[in-house]
Design an enzyme around this catalytic site. Structure first.
Site, PDB file in Angstrom:
ATOM      1  N   LYS A  75      62.212  -1.176   0.992  1.00  0.00           N
ATOM      2  CA  LYS A  75      62.083  -2.386   0.196  1.00  0.00           C
ATOM      3  C   LYS A  75      63.306  -2.599  -0.672  1.00  0.00           C
ATOM      4  O   LYS A  75      64.245  -1.815  -0.679  1.00  0.00           O
ATOM      5  CB  LYS A  75      60.811  -2.316  -0.646  1.00  0.00           C
ATOM      6  N   HIS A  93      65.491  -9.436   3.078  1.00  0.00           N
ATOM      7  CA  HIS A  93      64.901 -10.769   2.846  1.00  0.00           C
ATOM      8  C   HIS A  93      65.974 -11.736   2.334  1.00  0.00           C
ATOM      9  O   HIS A  93      65.795 -12.425   1.333  1.00  0.00           O
ATOM     10  CB  HIS A  93      63.744 -10.683   1.855  1.00  0.00           C
ATOM     11  N   PHE A 132      56.747  -2.900  10.996  1.00  0.00           N
ATOM     12  CA  PHE A 132      55.508  -2.493  10.343  1.00  0.00           C
ATOM     13  C   PHE A 132      54.400  -3.498  10.628  1.00  0.00           C
ATOM     14  O   PHE A 132      53.330  -3.436  10.011  1.00  0.00           O
ATOM     15  CB  PHE A 132      55.704  -2.426   8.827  1.00  0.00           C
ATOM     16  N   ARG A 195      52.368  -8.427  16.859  1.00  0.00           N
ATOM     17  CA  ARG A 195      51.937  -7.163  16.276  1.00  0.00           C
ATOM     18  C   ARG A 195      51.149  -7.378  14.987  1.00  0.00           C
ATOM     19  O   ARG A 195      50.141  -6.706  14.735  1.00  0.00           O
ATOM     20  CB  ARG A 195      53.161  -6.273  16.010  1.00  0.00           C
ATOM     21  N   CYS A 267      53.830 -13.810   4.264  1.00  0.00           N
ATOM     22  CA  CYS A 267      54.235 -13.820   2.853  1.00  0.00           C
ATOM     23  C   CYS A 267      55.715 -14.125   2.655  1.00  0.00           C
ATOM     24  O   CYS A 267      56.519 -13.227   2.401  1.00  0.00           O
ATOM     25  CB  CYS A 267      53.895 -12.477   2.202  1.00  0.00           C
ATOM     26  N   ASP A 304      53.451  -8.557  -0.450  1.00  0.00           N
ATOM     27  CA  ASP A 304      54.532  -8.446   0.533  1.00  0.00           C
ATOM     28  C   ASP A 304      54.901  -7.021   0.910  1.00  0.00           C
ATOM     29  O   ASP A 304      55.905  -6.810   1.598  1.00  0.00           O
ATOM     30  CB  ASP A 304      55.777  -9.218   0.052  1.00  0.00           C
ATOM     31  N   ASN A 305      54.107  -6.019   0.498  1.00  0.00           N
ATOM     32  CA  ASN A 305      54.318  -4.669   1.026  1.00  0.00           C
ATOM     33  C   ASN A 305      52.978  -4.074   1.451  1.00  0.00           C
ATOM     34  O   ASN A 305      52.613  -2.958   1.110  1.00  0.00           O
ATOM     35  CB  ASN A 305      55.037  -3.772   0.022  1.00  0.00           C
ATOM     36  N   LEU A 306      52.259  -4.833   2.226  1.00  0.00           N
ATOM     37  CA  LEU A 306      50.908  -4.471   2.631  1.00  0.00           C
ATOM     38  C   LEU A 306      50.793  -3.144   3.380  1.00  0.00           C
ATOM     39  O   LEU A 306      49.828  -2.402   3.159  1.00  0.00           O
ATOM     40  CB  LEU A 306      50.317  -5.589   3.490  1.00  0.00           C
TER      41      LEU A 306
END
Length: 351
Positions: A75, A93, A132, A195, A267, A304-306
Site C-alpha cells: 500500500k 494508484h 489480490f 477474480r 473503490c 480500499d484494503n479489503l
C-alpha cells in the site's frame, strides 16, 4: 547484486505482505539479496524470513536503504512530500487520473526514482500476473453483508478487524445474518466473471445469499440499470476506467429502490471514471459504511484494503502469484518490469 527490500506497511490495518518466507528463500537461491523489515503488524512472522536467509532491517528504515535497492511494499507510502530516489514496487494508484496520485508522482520526479506499479505488472497479453482480486471480492462482500445486517437493526456497520481465517469469517457472518430474523438478502455482482467478482459471488453463495451475476454482456448497453435497484446489495467489482458506465447515479438516492447497501469493492472514488458517484471518499475499518441516504437507507462500503481482512490467506495467495516475476528482477529491462516502467515513463511525460 539485485537487492529486494521488503518494507513494513505503514498504513493502519494493513497486515499483508507480498513475499512469503518460502518465496524469499527461492529468490536468495537465485542470487537476489533479500532484506525484510521488522513489522509489529505483519501477519507472517519475521522468524520465517530470518530462517530463509533474509537480512533483517528495522521497521520503516527503507528511506535509508542503499539507493540501488528495490523497495517492495503493497500500500501507499506516508504522504510526507519527501523525494523518492529508489525504485519502488507497490500499488501507487497514480495512473488513472487519481488526484492523490499526482502528488506521489511529483515525489518520484523530485527524487529521480521509479514506480513499478503492481497493478500494471502484466504479461504479453495485458493480463495482470498477480492480483489480490479474489480476496478483495470475498472480503468486500463480507463487510457489505455486515452493513446490511446492521441496517436491519437500525444501525450502521460497526468497526471491523482481521479474521484468523475464512472459516472464522463465515461463522461470524452467519451469526449476524441469522440474528436479523429476516430472509437472506438478494445481491447483484457486476464483474462476476473476473477474480474480484468471483470472490464476491463465492462469499455470497457460501452464506446462501441469492446472487445475480452480471459482466460485460449485461452492462454493454451503458445504462441506466434499474435492475440494480431491485436488489438488496450491489457489489461493484469493475475497476474504473474510461468508458465504464455509471451503475448507480446520484439520482438513485431519490428513486424508489430496494437497494440498501452498495459494496464498492473496486473503490476508486478519487477517479474521474467512478461508476458509483454517490459518494466521494473511501470508508475505513473504523467506519466501514457511509450512509448516503436515509429514507430508505443506503449505505456504501468502500474500504480500499479489503484483502487484509484475511491477511494470511490473501498474502500467501498473492505472493505465490507474484514470485515468478520477482525472480526476474535481475533483468528490469524486459518482461513485466519493462512494461510497467513504460507506463510510468508515459505518465511522467504528461505530468
Amino acid at each position: 547484486m539485485t537487492h529486494l527490500w521488503v518494507r513494513a506497511e505503514q498504513r493502519p490495518n494493513e497486515e499483508r505482505v507480498g513475499l512469503a518466507p518460502e518465496g524469499a528463500a527461492a529468490l536468495i537461491a537465485k542470487g537476489i539479496k533479500v532484506t525484510v523489515e521488522q513489522s509489529h503488524v505483519r501477519a507472517i512472522p519475521i522468524e520465517g524470513y530470518r530462517a530463509a536467509g533474509c537480512a533483517i532491517a528495522p521497521e520503516n528504515s527503507w528511506p535509508e536503504a542503499p539507493v540501488e535497492a528495490i523497495i517492495f511494499g503493497l500500500k501507499e507510502l506516508p504522504e510526507d512530500g519527501t523525494p523518492l530516489p529508489h525504485r519502488h514496487i507497490m500499488f501507487g494508484h497514480a495512473f488513472k487520473g487519481q488526484h492523490s496520485g499526482r502528488r506521489l508522482l511529483e515525489r518520484f520526479r523530485a527524487g529521480g526514482g521509479t514506480l513499478y506499479d503492481l497493478e500494471y505488472l502484466v504479461d504479453e497479453d495485458g493480463r495482470r500476473v498477480a492480483a489480490f482480486g479474489y480476496w478483495a471480492g470475498y472480503a468486500g462482500a463480507a463487510v457489505s453483508l455486515m452493513a446490511w445486517a446492521a441496517a436491519q437493526a437500525g444501525e450502521i456497520c460497526a468497526p471491523v478487524a482481521t479474521f484468523g481465517g475464512r472459516d472464522a469469517l463465515l461463522d461470524d457472518l452467519r451469526g449476524r445474518l441469522d440474528a436479523t430474523g429476516k430472509p437472506r438478502p438478494r445481491a447483484i455482482v457486476i464483474g462476476a466473471l473476473g477474480r474480484v467478482g468471483t470472490g464476491a459471488a463465492d462469499l455470497c453463495e457460501a452464506l446462501d445469499v441469492s446472487t445475480t451475476k452480471w459482466d460485460m454482456a449485461e452492462t454493454a448497453k451503458g445504462g441506466p440499470f434499474p435492475e440494480i435497484l431491485e436488489h438488496d446489495l450491489f457489489l461493484n467489482c469493475i475497476f474504473a476506467r474510461p468508458g465504464t458506465p455509471v451503475f448507480v447515479p446520484k439520482s438513485a438516492l431519490e428513486a424508489p429502490r430496494r437497494l440498501s447497501v452498495i459494496g464498492d469493492v473496486a473503490c476508486d472514488p478519487d477517479s474521474d471514471y467512478n461508476p458509483v458517484p454517490v459518494y466521494e471518499h473511501a470508508t475505513t475499518w473504523q467506519e466501514p459504511a457511509l450512509r448516503v441516504a436515509d429514507d430508505p437507507v443506503l449505505d456504501v462500503m468502500a474500504i480500499d484494503n479489503l484483502p487484509s481482512l484475511l491477511p494470511v490467506e490473501s498474502s500467501t495467495d498473492y505472493a505465490a502469484q507474484l514470485l515468478a516475476s520477482l525472480a526476474t528482477l535481475d533483468n528490469l529491462d524486459a518482461g513485466v518490469w519493462a512494461r510497467a516502467k513504460a507506463v510510468f515513463d508515459d505518465t511522467m511525460k504528461g505530468l
